[in-house]
Design a protein around this motif. Structure first.
Motif, PDB file in Angstrom:
ATOM      1  N   SER A 175     -35.575  25.269 -27.214  1.00 55.62           N
ATOM      2  CA  SER A 175     -35.408  25.585 -25.552  1.00 55.62           C
ATOM      3  C   SER A 175     -36.018  24.430 -24.643  1.00 55.62           C
ATOM      4  N   ASN A 176     -35.305  24.021 -23.787  1.00 49.75           N
ATOM      5  CA  ASN A 176     -35.984  23.219 -22.681  1.00 49.75           C
ATOM      6  C   ASN A 176     -35.806  24.124 -21.406  1.00 49.75           C
ATOM      7  N   LEU A 177     -35.261  25.038 -21.265  1.00 50.33           N
ATOM      8  CA  LEU A 177     -34.989  25.755 -20.087  1.00 50.33           C
ATOM      9  C   LEU A 177     -35.751  26.911 -20.191  1.00 50.33           C
ATOM     10  N   ALA A 178     -36.516  27.425 -19.384  1.00 51.65           N
ATOM     11  CA  ALA A 178     -37.085  29.026 -19.281  1.00 51.65           C
ATOM     12  C   ALA A 178     -36.197  30.194 -19.135  1.00 51.65           C
ATOM     13  N   GLY A 179     -35.103  29.844 -18.478  1.00 51.05           N
ATOM     14  CA  GLY A 179     -34.083  31.099 -18.205  1.00 51.05           C
ATOM     15  C   GLY A 179     -35.161  32.040 -17.135  1.00 51.05           C
ATOM     16  N   GLY A 180     -35.101  33.130 -17.481  1.00 51.71           N
ATOM     17  CA  GLY A 180     -35.821  34.303 -16.870  1.00 51.71           C
ATOM     18  C   GLY A 180     -37.102  34.329 -17.215  1.00 51.71           C
ATOM     19  N   TYR A 181     -37.572  33.431 -17.965  1.00 55.32           N
ATOM     20  CA  TYR A 181     -38.919  33.590 -18.632  1.00 55.32           C
ATOM     21  C   TYR A 181     -39.823  32.619 -17.840  1.00 55.32           C
TER      22      TYR A 181
ATOM     23  N   PRO B 145     -34.664  10.856 -22.813  1.00 56.21           N
ATOM     24  CA  PRO B 145     -36.081  11.233 -22.818  1.00 56.21           C
ATOM     25  C   PRO B 145     -36.593  11.585 -21.512  1.00 56.21           C
ATOM     26  N   SER B 146     -35.646  11.185 -20.256  1.00 58.67           N
ATOM     27  CA  SER B 146     -36.345  11.500 -19.160  1.00 58.67           C
ATOM     28  C   SER B 146     -35.842  13.122 -18.655  1.00 58.67           C
ATOM     29  N   GLY B 147     -35.234  13.768 -19.631  1.00 56.21           N
ATOM     30  CA  GLY B 147     -34.815  15.126 -19.561  1.00 56.21           C
ATOM     31  C   GLY B 147     -36.146  16.184 -19.648  1.00 56.21           C
ATOM     32  N   ASN B 148     -35.999  17.280 -19.593  1.00 54.35           N
ATOM     33  CA  ASN B 148     -36.837  18.203 -19.675  1.00 54.35           C
ATOM     34  C   ASN B 148     -37.410  18.401 -21.356  1.00 54.35           C
ATOM     35  N   GLU B 149     -38.909  18.220 -21.634  1.00 58.20           N
ATOM     36  CA  GLU B 149     -39.266  18.442 -22.845  1.00 58.20           C
ATOM     37  C   GLU B 149     -38.866  19.547 -23.529  1.00 58.20           C
ATOM     38  N   TYR B 150     -38.552  19.691 -24.850  1.00 60.33           N
ATOM     39  CA  TYR B 150     -38.149  20.672 -25.747  1.00 60.33           C
ATOM     40  C   TYR B 150     -39.263  21.359 -26.313  1.00 60.33           C
ATOM     41  N   ARG B 151     -39.203  22.496 -26.801  1.00 61.68           N
ATOM     42  CA  ARG B 151     -40.043  23.446 -27.535  1.00 61.68           C
ATOM     43  C   ARG B 151     -39.181  23.783 -28.611  1.00 61.68           C
ATOM     44  N   ASN B 152     -39.367  23.521 -29.887  1.00 58.20           N
ATOM     45  CA  ASN B 152     -38.892  23.833 -31.015  1.00 58.20           C
ATOM     46  C   ASN B 152     -39.629  24.526 -32.194  1.00 58.20           C
TER      47      ASN B 152
ATOM     48  N   THR C  80     -30.942  27.198 -22.714  1.00 62.58           N
ATOM     49  CA  THR C  80     -32.143  28.137 -22.708  1.00 62.58           C
ATOM     50  C   THR C  80     -32.453  28.251 -24.071  1.00 62.58           C
ATOM     51  N   LEU C  81     -31.351  28.300 -24.941  1.00 59.40           N
ATOM     52  CA  LEU C  81     -31.736  28.732 -26.151  1.00 59.40           C
ATOM     53  C   LEU C  81     -30.635  28.203 -27.209  1.00 59.40           C
ATOM     54  N   ASP C  82     -31.186  27.496 -28.346  1.00 60.27           N
ATOM     55  CA  ASP C  82     -30.386  26.838 -29.142  1.00 60.27           C
ATOM     56  C   ASP C  82     -30.778  27.630 -30.551  1.00 60.27           C
TER      57      ASP C  82
END
Length: 178
Positions: free
Chosen positions: A24-30, A66-73, A110-112
Protein backbone atom coordinates in the motif's frame (compact mmCIF):
# COMPACT_ATOMS: atom_id res chain seq x y z
CA UNK A 1 14.03 -21.65 10.32
CA UNK A 2 13.13 -23.41 7.10
CA UNK A 3 9.53 -23.24 5.91
CA UNK A 4 8.09 -26.15 3.94
CA UNK A 5 5.33 -25.73 1.40
CA UNK A 6 3.79 -29.14 0.81
CA UNK A 7 1.58 -29.59 -2.21
CA UNK A 8 -2.03 -30.14 -1.40
CA UNK A 9 -3.52 -33.53 -1.95
CA UNK A 10 -6.67 -34.38 -3.82
CA UNK A 11 -9.61 -32.16 -2.99
CA UNK A 12 -9.94 -28.50 -2.11
CA UNK A 13 -10.66 -29.22 1.57
CA UNK A 14 -7.08 -30.20 2.36
CA UNK A 15 -4.97 -27.37 3.74
CA UNK A 16 -2.19 -25.92 1.67
CA UNK A 17 0.19 -23.06 2.23
CA UNK A 18 0.12 -19.99 0.09
CA UNK A 19 2.29 -16.88 0.02
CA UNK A 20 0.59 -13.51 -0.25
CA UNK A 21 2.39 -10.20 -0.79
CA UNK A 22 0.68 -7.10 0.61
CA UNK A 23 1.38 -3.51 -0.37
CA UNK A 24 0.00 0.00 0.00
CA UNK A 25 1.05 3.57 -0.56
CA UNK A 26 -2.31 5.25 0.06
CA UNK A 27 -3.94 5.23 3.49
CA UNK A 28 -7.53 5.28 2.26
CA UNK A 29 -9.69 5.92 5.32
CA UNK A 30 -6.89 4.91 7.70
CA UNK A 31 -4.24 6.99 9.44
CA UNK A 32 -1.44 5.35 7.41
CA UNK A 33 -0.79 2.62 4.85
CA UNK A 34 0.48 0.41 7.70
CA UNK A 35 -2.84 0.74 9.57
CA UNK A 36 -4.66 -0.16 6.36
CA UNK A 37 -2.42 -3.20 5.83
CA UNK A 38 -2.98 -4.36 9.42
CA UNK A 39 -6.74 -3.99 8.95
CA UNK A 40 -6.59 -5.96 5.70
CA UNK A 41 -4.67 -8.78 7.38
CA UNK A 42 -7.41 -8.99 10.02
CA UNK A 43 -9.84 -10.01 7.23
CA UNK A 44 -7.76 -12.97 6.07
CA UNK A 45 -9.05 -15.55 8.61
CA UNK A 46 -12.69 -14.73 7.84
CA UNK A 47 -11.93 -15.20 4.14
CA UNK A 48 -10.66 -18.73 4.84
CA UNK A 49 -6.99 -17.68 4.80
CA UNK A 50 -5.68 -17.86 8.37
CA UNK A 51 -2.25 -16.27 8.70
CA UNK A 52 0.45 -18.73 9.77
CA UNK A 53 3.42 -16.34 9.59
CA UNK A 54 3.95 -12.77 8.53
CA UNK A 55 6.86 -10.44 7.96
CA UNK A 56 7.36 -7.03 9.43
CA UNK A 57 6.41 -4.11 7.21
CA UNK A 58 9.03 -3.00 4.71
CA UNK A 59 9.43 0.37 3.03
CA UNK A 60 10.52 1.15 -0.51
CA UNK A 61 10.36 3.97 -2.99
CA UNK A 62 7.57 4.03 -5.53
CA UNK A 63 8.40 2.23 -8.75
CA UNK A 64 9.03 2.99 -11.55
CA UNK A 65 8.83 6.68 -10.53
CA UNK A 66 10.57 7.08 -7.15
CA UNK A 67 9.05 10.56 -6.69
CA UNK A 68 5.67 8.95 -5.86
CA UNK A 69 4.38 8.01 -2.42
CA UNK A 70 6.63 5.55 -0.57
CA UNK A 71 5.26 2.01 -0.24
CA UNK A 72 4.81 -0.27 2.72
CA UNK A 73 4.94 -3.96 1.91
CA UNK A 74 4.96 -7.29 3.65
CA UNK A 75 4.40 -10.98 3.08
CA UNK A 76 2.12 -13.46 4.81
CA UNK A 77 2.10 -17.23 4.67
CA UNK A 78 -1.51 -18.37 4.90
CA UNK A 79 -3.34 -21.65 5.11
CA UNK A 80 -5.76 -22.11 2.24
CA UNK A 81 -8.40 -24.82 2.10
CA UNK A 82 -9.27 -23.90 -1.46
CA UNK A 83 -7.67 -24.03 -4.87
CA UNK A 84 -5.53 -21.23 -6.25
CA UNK A 85 -8.40 -19.73 -8.27
CA UNK A 86 -10.60 -19.45 -5.20
CA UNK A 87 -7.68 -18.06 -3.19
CA UNK A 88 -7.05 -15.22 -5.65
CA UNK A 89 -10.81 -14.58 -5.69
CA UNK A 90 -10.79 -14.09 -1.91
CA UNK A 91 -7.78 -11.77 -2.14
CA UNK A 92 -9.52 -9.64 -4.78
CA UNK A 93 -12.60 -9.42 -2.53
CA UNK A 94 -10.42 -8.12 0.32
CA UNK A 95 -8.78 -5.59 -2.02
CA UNK A 96 -12.22 -4.31 -3.08
CA UNK A 97 -13.30 -3.97 0.54
CA UNK A 98 -10.35 -1.63 1.06
CA UNK A 99 -11.12 0.56 -1.93
CA UNK A 100 -8.71 -0.88 -4.49
CA UNK A 101 -9.52 0.36 -7.94
CA UNK A 102 -7.56 -0.98 -10.86
CA UNK A 103 -6.43 1.45 -13.49
CA UNK A 104 -3.02 2.49 -14.66
CA UNK A 105 -0.27 -0.07 -14.08
CA UNK A 106 2.06 0.79 -11.15
CA UNK A 107 -0.35 3.52 -9.99
CA UNK A 108 -0.75 4.46 -6.33
CA UNK A 109 -3.03 2.07 -4.47
CA UNK A 110 -4.75 1.56 -1.17
CA UNK A 111 -4.21 -2.19 -1.17
CA UNK A 112 -2.44 -4.64 -3.42
CA UNK A 113 -2.62 -8.36 -2.63
CA UNK A 114 -0.62 -10.68 -4.86
CA UNK A 115 -0.70 -14.46 -4.71
CA UNK A 116 2.99 -15.34 -4.99
CA UNK A 117 2.86 -19.11 -4.51
CA UNK A 118 0.16 -21.70 -3.88
CA UNK A 119 1.74 -24.96 -2.70
CA UNK A 120 4.41 -24.85 -5.40
CA UNK A 121 1.85 -24.87 -8.20
CA UNK A 122 3.09 -23.78 -11.63
CA UNK A 123 0.24 -22.57 -13.84
CA UNK A 124 -0.82 -19.90 -16.28
CA UNK A 125 -4.40 -18.89 -17.03
CA UNK A 126 -6.06 -15.66 -18.10
CA UNK A 127 -6.82 -14.91 -14.43
CA UNK A 128 -3.73 -16.19 -12.61
CA UNK A 129 -0.09 -17.06 -13.18
CA UNK A 130 1.82 -19.01 -10.52
CA UNK A 131 4.32 -18.48 -9.24
CA UNK A 132 3.72 -14.74 -9.55
CA UNK A 133 5.58 -13.79 -12.75
CA UNK A 134 7.51 -10.80 -11.34
CA UNK A 135 7.79 -11.50 -7.60
CA UNK A 136 11.32 -12.88 -7.92
CA UNK A 137 12.52 -9.50 -9.27
CA UNK A 138 11.03 -7.43 -6.43
CA UNK A 139 12.98 -6.56 -3.30
CA UNK A 140 9.75 -5.56 -1.57
CA UNK A 141 8.48 -9.15 -1.97
CA UNK A 142 11.60 -11.27 -1.65
CA UNK A 143 13.03 -9.25 1.25
CA UNK A 144 9.98 -9.81 3.50
CA UNK A 145 9.65 -13.41 2.30
CA UNK A 146 13.30 -14.12 3.13
CA UNK A 147 12.61 -12.77 6.63
CA UNK A 148 9.99 -15.46 7.35
CA UNK A 149 10.88 -18.26 4.91
CA UNK A 150 14.48 -17.80 3.72
CA UNK A 151 14.67 -21.35 2.34
CA UNK A 152 11.46 -21.18 0.29
CA UNK A 153 12.34 -22.16 -3.29
CA UNK A 154 10.85 -20.50 -6.32
CA UNK A 155 9.02 -23.33 -8.15
CA UNK A 156 10.30 -22.27 -11.57
CA UNK A 157 13.77 -20.92 -10.83
CA UNK A 158 14.82 -23.20 -7.98
CA UNK A 159 16.40 -20.29 -6.07
CA UNK A 160 15.63 -19.53 -2.43
CA UNK A 161 13.87 -16.42 -1.16
CA UNK A 162 17.20 -15.28 0.33
CA UNK A 163 19.00 -15.69 -2.98
CA UNK A 164 16.24 -13.87 -4.85
CA UNK A 165 16.19 -11.03 -2.30
CA UNK A 166 19.93 -10.52 -2.82
CA UNK A 167 19.53 -10.35 -6.61
CA UNK A 168 16.24 -8.42 -6.87
CA UNK A 169 16.37 -5.81 -9.63
CA UNK A 170 13.26 -3.82 -8.62
CA UNK A 171 13.07 -1.89 -5.33
CA UNK A 172 16.65 -2.55 -4.32
CA UNK A 173 16.07 0.09 -1.59
CA UNK A 174 13.47 -2.12 0.18
CA UNK A 175 14.21 -2.45 3.90
CA UNK A 176 12.33 -3.08 7.14
CA UNK A 177 10.34 -0.01 8.23
CA UNK A 178 11.01 -0.45 11.97
Amino acid sequence: MSQEFPESGVGASLPTRAIVALGSNLAGGYASPVELLEAALSFFPGAGLPVLRRSCWWRSSAWPDPSGNEYRNGVAIVEARMDAGATIGRLLEIEARFGRSRGERNADRTLDLDLIDHAGLVMQSPRLTLPHPRAHERGFVMGPLSEIAPDWRHPGLGLTASELAASASVARDARPAR
